[in-house]
Write a protein that holds these residues in place. Structure first.
Motif, PDB file in Angstrom:
ATOM      1  N   SER A   1      17.935   6.540   3.489  1.00 36.17           N
ATOM      2  CA  SER A   1      17.781   5.301   1.688  1.00 36.17           C
ATOM      3  C   SER A   1      19.253   5.845   1.168  1.00 36.17           C
ATOM      4  CB  SER A   1      16.382   5.583   1.881  1.00 36.17           C
ATOM      5  OG  SER A   1      15.938   6.580   1.839  1.00 36.17           O
ATOM      6  N   VAL A   2      19.870   6.786   1.186  1.00 38.16           N
ATOM      7  CA  VAL A   2      20.563   6.940   0.275  1.00 38.16           C
ATOM      8  C   VAL A   2      21.891   6.299  -0.695  1.00 38.16           C
ATOM      9  CG1 VAL A   2      20.527   9.838   0.894  1.00 38.16           C
ATOM     10  CG2 VAL A   2      22.519   8.076   1.725  1.00 38.16           C
ATOM     11  N   ALA A   3      21.988   5.117  -0.145  1.00 36.55           N
ATOM     12  CA  ALA A   3      22.669   4.309  -0.275  1.00 36.55           C
ATOM     13  C   ALA A   3      22.157   3.047  -1.492  1.00 36.55           C
ATOM     14  CB  ALA A   3      23.776   3.555   0.220  1.00 36.55           C
TER      15      ALA A   3
ATOM     16  N   SER B   1      10.038   0.270 -12.862  1.00 39.41           N
ATOM     17  CA  SER B   1       9.649   1.482 -12.736  1.00 39.41           C
ATOM     18  C   SER B   1       8.406   1.853 -12.089  1.00 39.41           C
ATOM     19  CB  SER B   1       8.473   1.900 -13.576  1.00 39.41           C
ATOM     20  OG  SER B   1       7.702   3.864 -14.039  1.00 39.41           O
ATOM     21  N   LEU B   2       8.582   2.252 -10.869  1.00 39.51           N
ATOM     22  CA  LEU B   2       7.060   1.975  -9.384  1.00 39.51           C
ATOM     23  C   LEU B   2       5.868   2.737 -10.392  1.00 39.51           C
ATOM     24  CD1 LEU B   2       9.102   3.137  -6.407  1.00 39.51           C
ATOM     25  CD2 LEU B   2       8.667   0.622  -7.392  1.00 39.51           C
ATOM     26  N   VAL B   3       5.953   3.852 -11.016  1.00 41.14           N
ATOM     27  CA  VAL B   3       4.594   3.896 -11.312  1.00 41.14           C
ATOM     28  C   VAL B   3       4.475   5.006 -12.224  1.00 41.14           C
ATOM     29  CG1 VAL B   3       3.261   4.136  -9.549  1.00 41.14           C
ATOM     30  CG2 VAL B   3       5.504   5.747  -9.930  1.00 41.14           C
ATOM     31  N   SER B   4       4.257   5.451 -13.402  1.00 42.80           N
ATOM     32  CA  SER B   4       4.114   5.442 -14.787  1.00 42.80           C
ATOM     33  C   SER B   4       4.245   7.265 -14.407  1.00 42.80           C
ATOM     34  CB  SER B   4       2.961   4.810 -15.782  1.00 42.80           C
ATOM     35  OG  SER B   4       2.235   5.376 -15.856  1.00 42.80           O
ATOM     36  N   SER B   5       3.313   7.716 -13.361  1.00 45.69           N
ATOM     37  CA  SER B   5       3.181   9.236 -13.070  1.00 45.69           C
ATOM     38  C   SER B   5       4.124   9.708 -12.522  1.00 45.69           C
ATOM     39  CB  SER B   5       1.333   9.554 -13.108  1.00 45.69           C
ATOM     40  OG  SER B   5       1.547   8.519 -11.614  1.00 45.69           O
ATOM     41  N   ASN B   6       5.261   9.046 -12.291  1.00 46.46           N
ATOM     42  CA  ASN B   6       5.891   9.241 -11.113  1.00 46.46           C
ATOM     43  C   ASN B   6       6.513  11.039 -11.795  1.00 46.46           C
ATOM     44  OD1 ASN B   6       5.881   8.673  -8.859  1.00 46.46           O
ATOM     45  ND2 ASN B   6       7.996   6.357 -10.021  1.00 46.46           N
ATOM     46  N   THR B   7       5.573  12.130 -12.306  1.00 42.60           N
ATOM     47  CA  THR B   7       6.442  12.801 -12.531  1.00 42.60           C
ATOM     48  C   THR B   7       7.125  13.967 -10.916  1.00 42.60           C
ATOM     49  OG1 THR B   7       4.581  14.601 -12.104  1.00 42.60           O
ATOM     50  CG2 THR B   7       5.278  13.268 -13.853  1.00 42.60           C
TER      51      THR B   7
ATOM     52  N   PHE C   1      10.687   2.772   0.143  1.00 41.28           N
ATOM     53  CA  PHE C   1      10.301   1.874   0.228  1.00 41.28           C
ATOM     54  C   PHE C   1      11.491   0.123  -0.894  1.00 41.28           C
ATOM     55  CE2 PHE C   1       9.999  -0.597  -3.838  1.00 41.28           C
ATOM     56  CZ  PHE C   1       9.152  -1.757  -3.597  1.00 41.28           C
ATOM     57  N   LEU C   2      12.786   2.114  -1.686  1.00 42.18           N
ATOM     58  CA  LEU C   2      13.868   1.624  -1.829  1.00 42.18           C
ATOM     59  C   LEU C   2      14.952   0.920  -0.859  1.00 42.18           C
ATOM     60  CD1 LEU C   2      14.450   3.747  -4.722  1.00 42.18           C
ATOM     61  CD2 LEU C   2      13.663   2.034  -5.155  1.00 42.18           C
ATOM     62  N   ASN C   3      14.980   1.530   0.699  1.00 37.77           N
ATOM     63  CA  ASN C   3      15.428   1.065   2.007  1.00 37.77           C
ATOM     64  C   ASN C   3      15.704  -0.142   2.484  1.00 37.77           C
ATOM     65  OD1 ASN C   3      17.931   1.436   3.287  1.00 37.77           O
ATOM     66  ND2 ASN C   3      16.416   2.878   5.006  1.00 37.77           N
ATOM     67  N   VAL C   4      13.986  -0.238   2.288  1.00 40.23           N
ATOM     68  CA  VAL C   4      12.973  -1.281   3.105  1.00 40.23           C
ATOM     69  C   VAL C   4      12.402  -2.188   2.514  1.00 40.23           C
ATOM     70  CG1 VAL C   4      14.223  -0.287   5.432  1.00 40.23           C
ATOM     71  CG2 VAL C   4      12.646   0.182   5.167  1.00 40.23           C
TER      72      VAL C   4
ATOM     73  N   GLU D   1       1.040  -3.582  -2.190  1.00 38.51           N
ATOM     74  CA  GLU D   1      -0.365  -2.746  -1.196  1.00 38.51           C
ATOM     75  C   GLU D   1       0.297  -3.035   0.317  1.00 38.51           C
ATOM     76  OE1 GLU D   1      -4.812  -2.012  -0.238  1.00 38.51           O
ATOM     77  OE2 GLU D   1      -4.596  -3.555  -1.411  1.00 38.51           O
ATOM     78  N   GLN D   2       0.284  -3.906   0.818  1.00 36.05           N
ATOM     79  CA  GLN D   2       0.884  -4.220   1.810  1.00 36.05           C
ATOM     80  C   GLN D   2       1.788  -3.303   2.945  1.00 36.05           C
ATOM     81  OE1 GLN D   2       1.041  -8.247   2.062  1.00 36.05           O
ATOM     82  NE2 GLN D   2      -0.635  -9.174   2.709  1.00 36.05           N
ATOM     83  N   VAL D   3       2.982  -3.027   1.409  1.00 34.22           N
ATOM     84  CA  VAL D   3       4.388  -2.918   1.696  1.00 34.22           C
ATOM     85  C   VAL D   3       3.865  -1.612   2.175  1.00 34.22           C
ATOM     86  CG1 VAL D   3       6.641  -2.248   1.448  1.00 34.22           C
ATOM     87  CG2 VAL D   3       5.136  -4.958   1.409  1.00 34.22           C
ATOM     88  N   PHE D   4       3.512  -0.862   0.927  1.00 39.03           N
ATOM     89  CA  PHE D   4       3.518   0.609   0.784  1.00 39.03           C
ATOM     90  C   PHE D   4       2.468   1.631   2.290  1.00 39.03           C
ATOM     91  CE2 PHE D   4       4.867   0.293  -3.623  1.00 39.03           C
ATOM     92  CZ  PHE D   4       5.620   2.046  -3.103  1.00 39.03           C
ATOM     93  N   LYS D   5       1.684   0.094   2.878  1.00 39.97           N
ATOM     94  CA  LYS D   5       0.710   1.169   3.387  1.00 39.97           C
ATOM     95  C   LYS D   5       1.784   0.543   4.633  1.00 39.97           C
ATOM     96  CE  LYS D   5      -4.099   0.286   2.135  1.00 39.97           C
ATOM     97  NZ  LYS D   5      -5.822  -1.049   2.348  1.00 39.97           N
TER      98      LYS D   5
END
Length: 733
Positions: free
Chosen positions: A14-16, A25-31, A75-78, A90-94
């Protein structure tokens, strides 16, 4: 056949994606620490039931962890494409977590199986080593474990000798990285230059497509490819074969800017895939995210190797013990019987006709009435200019007659003929010089190509596919020897093109000459020049029933004669059907030449990249009546027949690529010999490869399902949904 395509649910690199995906931004806590959290653990060795033969190797796999960073990258890749198609986050991440877990299960199982093979099979392609289990467990890094298992020698030392599978994994990763950085650099160079082209023209399928298992090596057998970032250690001079063809206009400065943009995207608070604080961002191979991606590539090579065993066994079954192809014959007969019933009527066959391809066979055709013939045609459209089209519209208004068949008086067609005589076309491939991507290259002085003139340079296209087939796949149905028809001048930033103008007679001369050249004069090409010279007499435009006689609009007819098929010959047509993609056949060579002329001249871009052109029903079609009549008449003459007809769009040069027998019934008489099956492009070869691909895919999918069912359960998999619940709560709004 591309074995990688058989892996259902395989985790791709998924690097490309960061080069082209902006996102929010996906989440605010993405540390960075959040991204390192383990969201699932897989331990196949804990399965309640276990293969006895693998029991001794289950200690090797331990527990695999799926971390949040992998989920975001996947997620970024597909995954994001599913969001765009209406799925909830929710559907996609599960779904993605499930896929990552399944991939880990497969990798663990395949690892044990290959360890057993390496330790017990003295003929193992991975290299026999009775101490394989102990050596595998001795490596600390996961990537080194896989490198060893895939046959590399000296793993963990400076003198490591990587196996072909590892080289392929490294090349896949590094080429993906360069591709990502390339995308950024192209945008930078475009921004810095006001001369960047934006024009496009359809290209043949497969342009710049690499061979499935290609990787470059130097004289010592080492991988000859590296990432180019512009920083020390990653300079262009050290990038292996990448330096032979970098982004046009690249400098160290633009490359560093591009790499920084790429890394900034990965390191942003949106993704946090790399750690800006604790990682050396200039050393790309040291990044934990890149190491994750490398491990993913190696895992896929492990899984591929496991499936190879099943593919080899399946191929033996398909061929039969003595090469009698009993199974293939049975599949053919079953499909023929099914189609005999399904396509008994012309209407049902019509609906299937346009779907024919080398992966979708029409073995049966119904008998046609009134001498009609089903077939496929290419269409080279020489159009009216904008001013001529405007004039034609005036004539349509002036000479409209709704009481007449066709809607116009005879005067309209006479006026249209005047405009047709003024049409001049030019080579349409300017965009392949100055468009978004430069595909043109100067032909070698000692090479042979059509249009060669002593003392002048010739220009061809798609150098990679035409000249470097150790790396790139040849283009299908594309001869590649037709040089740009006009003068070409190179300037500092682009090309200045002075195309030659062709009227319809010039186009016919060009057509005949190039087909003759491409076939090596092994066929004869002729057309009725008398008919062309006498074109335009519309005295008998309307017949006794006051219907338009569309034969009035056929400018001329001709034939590319394959052997003795000057007129329709069922035996010759059967040979054409059986050898449609056989590169050594005369039919294919002519088809490839005409297809290339389409790319050079037609403005009907809908026909480009069709399997063998437009499908034409034996009866009524949706095409304009002039085209329909000319196509029907040409198809009756068999493959290689061509007609030129007039229409409201301009001149149509219609070439017949393929026909079905008007007698109906079975369209093939396969001879299942090993020679026929091995000859690429023959019917037997195409059908065998289709069955093999489907059956191997089925058996691999079945085996995959068995492994997942047996080893993906509460005993072996633990997920920590609370660690990625912030992703599940994202809103599509």
């Amino acid at each position: 056949m591309n074995k990688k395509a058989l892996l259902s649910g395989a985790l791709a690199t998924s690097v490309a994606i960061a080069a082209t995906f902006g996102g929010c931004s996906l989440v605010s806590s993405n540390t960075s620490e959040d991204m390192k959290q383990v969201i699932a653990e897989v331990t196949v060795a804990q399965a309640a039931t276990f293969d006895e033969e693998l029991d001794a190797y289950k200690s090797a796999v331990g527990t695999s962890s799926v971390i949040k960073r992998e989920l975001v990258a996947y997620f970024l890749n597909v995954g994001y494409s599913y969001i765009q198609n209406g799925y909830t986050y929710e559907q996609v991440f599960k779904m993605l977590v499930d896929a990552l877990v399944e991939n880990s299960v497969l990798a663990q199982y395949a690892t044990m199986y290959l360890l057993k093979d390496k330790a017990t099979n003295t003929q193992s392609a991975l290299g026999y080593d009775k101490d394989a289990l102990e050596k595998f467990k001795s490596f600390e890094k996961e990537s080194e474990k896989y490198e060893y298992l895939l046959g590399s020698k000296g793993v963990g030392t400076e003198n490591v000798e990587h196996s072909d599978d590892v080289k392929l994994a490294l090349y896949s990763l590094r080429s993906s990285l360069n591709s990502a950085i390339d995308s950024y650099e192209k945008n930078i160079i475009k921004e810095d230059s006001s001369d960047a082209g934006t024009e496009t023209r359809t290209t043949p399928s497969g342009v710049d497509a690499e061979q499935d298992d290609y990787f470059p090596v130097d004289a010592n057998g080492n991988l000859d490819y590296n990432v180019y970032t512009g920083y020390e250690g990653y300079l262009l001079a050290d990038s292996g074969i990448y330096k032979n063809k970098p982004i046009e206009g690249t400098t160290r400065a633009t490359r560093i800017r591009a790499y920084n943009s790429f890394i900034s995207s990965l390191a942003s608070s949106t993704y946090n895939l790399v750690d800006k604080t604790n990682e050396n961002l200039r050393d790309i191979y040291s990044l934990a995210y890149i190491e994750d991606e490398y491990v993913s590539q190696l895992e896929q090579r492990i899984i591929n190797k496991y499936y190879d065993i099943y593919e080899e066994e399946q191929e033996k079954f398909l061929k039969g013990d003595n090469g009698e192809y009993t199974y293939i014959k049975a599949i053919y007969n079953d499909l023929l019987n099914l189609q005999t019933e399904k396509y008994a009527s012309e209407s049902s066959f019509n609906s299937a006709l346009s779907g024919m391809s080398k992966n979708s066979f029409l073995l049966y055709a119904p008998e046609t009435e009134d001498g009609g013939v089903y077939g496929f045609v290419y269409n080279i459209l020489l159009p009216f200019s904008a001013s001529q089209s405007a004039k034609l519209s005036e004539f349509q208004t002036l000479y409209a007659d709704t009481d007449k068949d066709g809607g116009y008086k005879t005067e309209y067609y006479k006026a249209r003929n005047t405009l047709l005589g003024q049409i001049e076309t030019t080579d349409q491939r300017a965009a392949w010089f100055n468009g978004e991507t430069k595909y043109a290259f100067k032909a070698d002085a000692d090479s042979n190509y059509f249009g060669k003139v002593e003392g002048k340079d010739g220009w061809l296209f798609f150098e990679n596919n035409l000249k470097y087939n150790d790396r790139y796949k040849p283009l299908e149905k594309y001869c590649g020897k037709y040089s740009y028809n006009g003068e070409v001048y190179e300037s500092e930033n682009d090309f200045v093109l002075l195309p030659n103008k062709l009227d319809i007679d010039d186009m016919l001369d060009e057509f005949v000459a190039y087909v003759d050249y491409a076939t090596g004069s092994s066929v004869t090409v002729s057309y009725d020049k008398t008919a062309a010279g006498n074109y335009g007499d519309l005295t008998n435009l309307f017949n006794d029933e006051d219907k338009v006689d569309y034969s009035n609009f056929v400018y001329t007819s001709g034939k590319v004669n394959f052997g003795n098929n000057a007129t329709y010959n069922e035996e010759a047509e059967a040979a054409n059907r059986a050898n449609i993609l056989n590169e050594n056949s005369e039919q294919y060579k002519a088809l490839a030449a005409v297809n290339e002329l389409q790319y050079a001249y037609t403005t009907d871009t809908g026909v480009l990249n069709q399997y063998v052109g437009y499908s034409v029903n034996a009866g009524d079609t949706e095409y304009i009546k002039e085209f329909e009549h000319a196509a029907h008449e040409a198809i009756k003459g068999g493959a290689g027949t061509f007609n030129v007809c007039a229409g409201d769009y301009g001149w149509h040069l219609i070439y017949v690529t393929y026909t079905f027998s008007p007698k109906g019934g079975s369209q093939y008489s396969p001879v299942w010999t090993e020679d026929n099956v091995k000859t690429e492009g023959t019917f037997e070869n195409l059908f065998y490869e289709w069955v093999k691909s489907n059956d191997i895919s089925d058996i691999s999918t079945t085996r995959r399902t068995q492994i997942i069912t047996e080893f993906k359960n509460d005993d072996t998999v633990v997920t920590y949904e609370n660690r990625y619940k912030d992703l599940l709560k994202l809103s599509n709004n």
